[in-house]
Write an enzyme that holds these catalytic residues in place. Structure first.
Site, PDB file in Angstrom:
ATOM      1  N   GLY A 186      -7.683  28.558 -20.804  1.00  0.00           N
ATOM      2  CA  GLY A 186      -6.736  27.511 -20.891  1.00  0.00           C
ATOM      3  C   GLY A 186      -5.426  27.294 -20.296  1.00  0.00           C
ATOM      4  CG  HIS A 189      -3.269  25.754 -13.317  1.00  0.00           C
ATOM      5  ND1 HIS A 189      -3.887  25.711 -12.428  1.00  0.00           N
ATOM      6  CD2 HIS A 189      -3.116  26.851 -14.174  1.00  0.00           C
ATOM      7  CE1 HIS A 189      -4.460  27.284 -12.344  1.00  0.00           C
ATOM      8  NE2 HIS A 189      -3.657  27.882 -13.568  1.00  0.00           N
ATOM      9  CD  GLU A 190      -4.654  19.168  -9.987  1.00  0.00           C
ATOM     10  OE1 GLU A 190      -5.675  19.148  -9.213  1.00  0.00           O
ATOM     11  OE2 GLU A 190      -4.695  18.185 -10.835  1.00  0.00           O
ATOM     12  CG  HIS A 219      -7.551  26.490 -14.981  1.00  0.00           C
ATOM     13  ND1 HIS A 219      -6.421  26.173 -15.401  1.00  0.00           N
ATOM     14  CD2 HIS A 219      -8.139  27.705 -15.136  1.00  0.00           C
ATOM     15  CE1 HIS A 219      -5.982  27.677 -15.763  1.00  0.00           C
ATOM     16  NE2 HIS A 219      -7.067  28.211 -15.763  1.00  0.00           N
TER      17      HIS A 219
HETATM   18  P1  AMP Z   1      -7.955  31.866 -16.108  1.00  0.00           P
HETATM   19  O1  AMP Z   1      -7.589  30.845 -17.077  1.00  0.00           O
HETATM   20  O2  AMP Z   1      -6.555  32.269 -15.442  1.00  0.00           O
HETATM   21  O3  AMP Z   1      -8.786  32.849 -16.704  1.00  0.00           O
HETATM   22  O4  AMP Z   1      -8.631  31.264 -14.803  1.00  0.00           O
HETATM   23  C1  AMP Z   1     -10.146  30.575 -14.930  1.00  0.00           C
HETATM   24  C2  AMP Z   1     -10.590  30.529 -13.626  1.00  0.00           C
HETATM   25  O5  AMP Z   1      -9.819  29.348 -12.941  1.00  0.00           O
HETATM   26  C3  AMP Z   1     -10.879  31.834 -12.834  1.00  0.00           C
HETATM   27  O6  AMP Z   1     -12.051  31.774 -12.332  1.00  0.00           O
HETATM   28  C4  AMP Z   1      -9.830  31.719 -11.879  1.00  0.00           C
HETATM   29  O7  AMP Z   1      -9.645  32.679 -10.664  1.00  0.00           O
HETATM   30  C5  AMP Z   1      -9.313  30.260 -11.563  1.00  0.00           C
HETATM   31  N1  AMP Z   1      -8.292  29.791 -11.113  1.00  0.00           N
HETATM   32  C6  AMP Z   1      -6.813  30.133 -11.765  1.00  0.00           C
HETATM   33  N2  AMP Z   1      -5.902  29.705 -10.909  1.00  0.00           N
HETATM   34  C7  AMP Z   1      -6.425  29.286  -9.914  1.00  0.00           C
HETATM   35  C8  AMP Z   1      -6.122  28.554  -8.714  1.00  0.00           C
HETATM   36  N3  AMP Z   1      -4.675  28.518  -8.550  1.00  0.00           N
HETATM   37  N4  AMP Z   1      -6.746  28.324  -7.934  1.00  0.00           N
HETATM   38  C9  AMP Z   1      -8.284  28.507  -7.928  1.00  0.00           C
HETATM   39  N5  AMP Z   1      -8.872  28.948  -9.154  1.00  0.00           N
HETATM   40  C10 AMP Z   1      -7.941  29.215  -9.798  1.00  0.00           C
END
Ligand code: AMP
Length: 294
Positions: A31, A34-35, A37
């Site tokens: 959650g 951001h862009e 996700h």
């Molecule tokens: P998180 O909510 O941080 O667990 O991220 C969820 C998913 O989004 C994971 O697979 C992350 O690697 C991916 N993600 C988070 N930030 C980025 C980003 N800046 N660029 C690409 N994928 C992202």
């Protein structure tokens, strides 16, 4: 857009989609969207008939000294963004629904998990795994559970968490999860900072410091393009750059150039390597990485 709170409800939704001959794409998130996700979600929408996104701050992947309780939780705003994109289902369970209500407050370093655990092996001992010993076991447990609950055809993970992506690919292969794991490249803000839910913690000065991660990546890439292939030299220059730019504000976890598949350190960049950086900036945990080509 459906919002599911229980495992059985989202599982049933996905099963119905499969029965109707539809493909299911899945994006797992914690959650505070951001862009970065949303890029994953857009890929999933392009390649599948039905897209399900999970929003769950997973206690088992946080150490006791980490930011589990402070981690930003913005479920309502997140759902608005996902509905606008055309997502079909959101799975937003409580920790009690995902695990067992008695471990709701627990995290990995408390040794609270007395039931099934997943040991991701060698890949999880390196780099981020060395700094956060139980982290990847917690990630594997929740991702394994989510993939079993949702049973997607394709699951999308960001290269932002490069080591996590490698470990999830291994998990899917080793446990025969019959899901295609798709890696999506890093989404950056205009100033180069890799988008992250934790960027919300940064004040203006810290944000400038955080941008030095990307600046140091550009430095490494330009050194390599100019013919420097010795990893120790590049790592030294990146480390010096980060230290000078963020005097006192930043403590470096690791800077390494690794084999893109095994994540083992390289001596020299023969064809390509992956630069991995992890820092604490005034106590805020930031990671970044990039391809380095000779
Ligand atoms: P998180 O909510 O941080 O667990 O991220 C969820 C998913 O989004 C994971 O697979 C992350 O690697 C991916 N993600 C988070 N930030 C980025 C980003 N800046 N660029 C690409 N994928 C992202």
């Amino acid at each position: 857009m459906h919002i599911f709170k229980t495992k059985s409800a989202v599982h049933g939704f996905s099963e119905n989609a499969h029965s109707a001959g539809k493909t299911v794409g899945f994006v797992a998130t914690m959650g505070a969207l951001h862009e970065g996700h949303l890029t994953l979600v857009r890929y999933a929408l392009m390649q599948n008939d039905i897209v399900i996104v999970s929003i769950f701050v997973n206690p088992t992947q946080f150490g006791h000294d980490e930011d589990y309780s402070q981690y930003p939780r913005t479920l309502e705003e997140d759902c608005v963004l996902l509905e606008e994109l055309g997502v079909h289902g959101v799975f937003a369970p409580t920790a009690g629904e995902m695990y067992d209500s008695t471990i709701e407050q627990m995290n990995a370093n408390d040794g609270g998990l007395t039931r099934t655990q997943i040991n991701p092996g060698e890949l999880a001992i390196l780099w981020e795994g060395e700094l956060r010993p139980a982290h990847f076991a917690g990630v594997c447990l929740v991702v394994g559970k989510l993939l079993n609950i949702v049973r997607p055809n394709r699951a999308y993970f960001g290269e932002k968490d490069y080591q996590q992506l490698a470990i999830v690919r291994q998990l899917a292969a080793d446990l025969d999860l019959f899901v295609e794991v798709i890696g999506v490249s890093i989404e950056r803000a205009d100033d180069g900072l890799a988008r992250s839910s934790r960027n919300r913690y940064l004040n203006a000065e810290q944000r400038k410091g955080a941008c030095s991660l990307y600046e140091s990546i550009v430095l490494a890439q330009s050194l390599c393009a100019k013919g420097e292939v010795m990893c120790a030299e590049i790592v030294r220059d990146v480390t010096n750059y980060l230290t000078l730019r963020c005097d006192g504000m930043l403590s470096i976890g690791y800077v390494a150039i690794v084999d893109p598949m095994t994540l083992k350190p390289l001596e020299s960049v023969i064809d390509e390597g992956r630069l991995l950086i992890s820092v604490q900036l005034d106590g805020i945990h930031l990671i970044d990485n990039a391809l380095i080509c000779a």
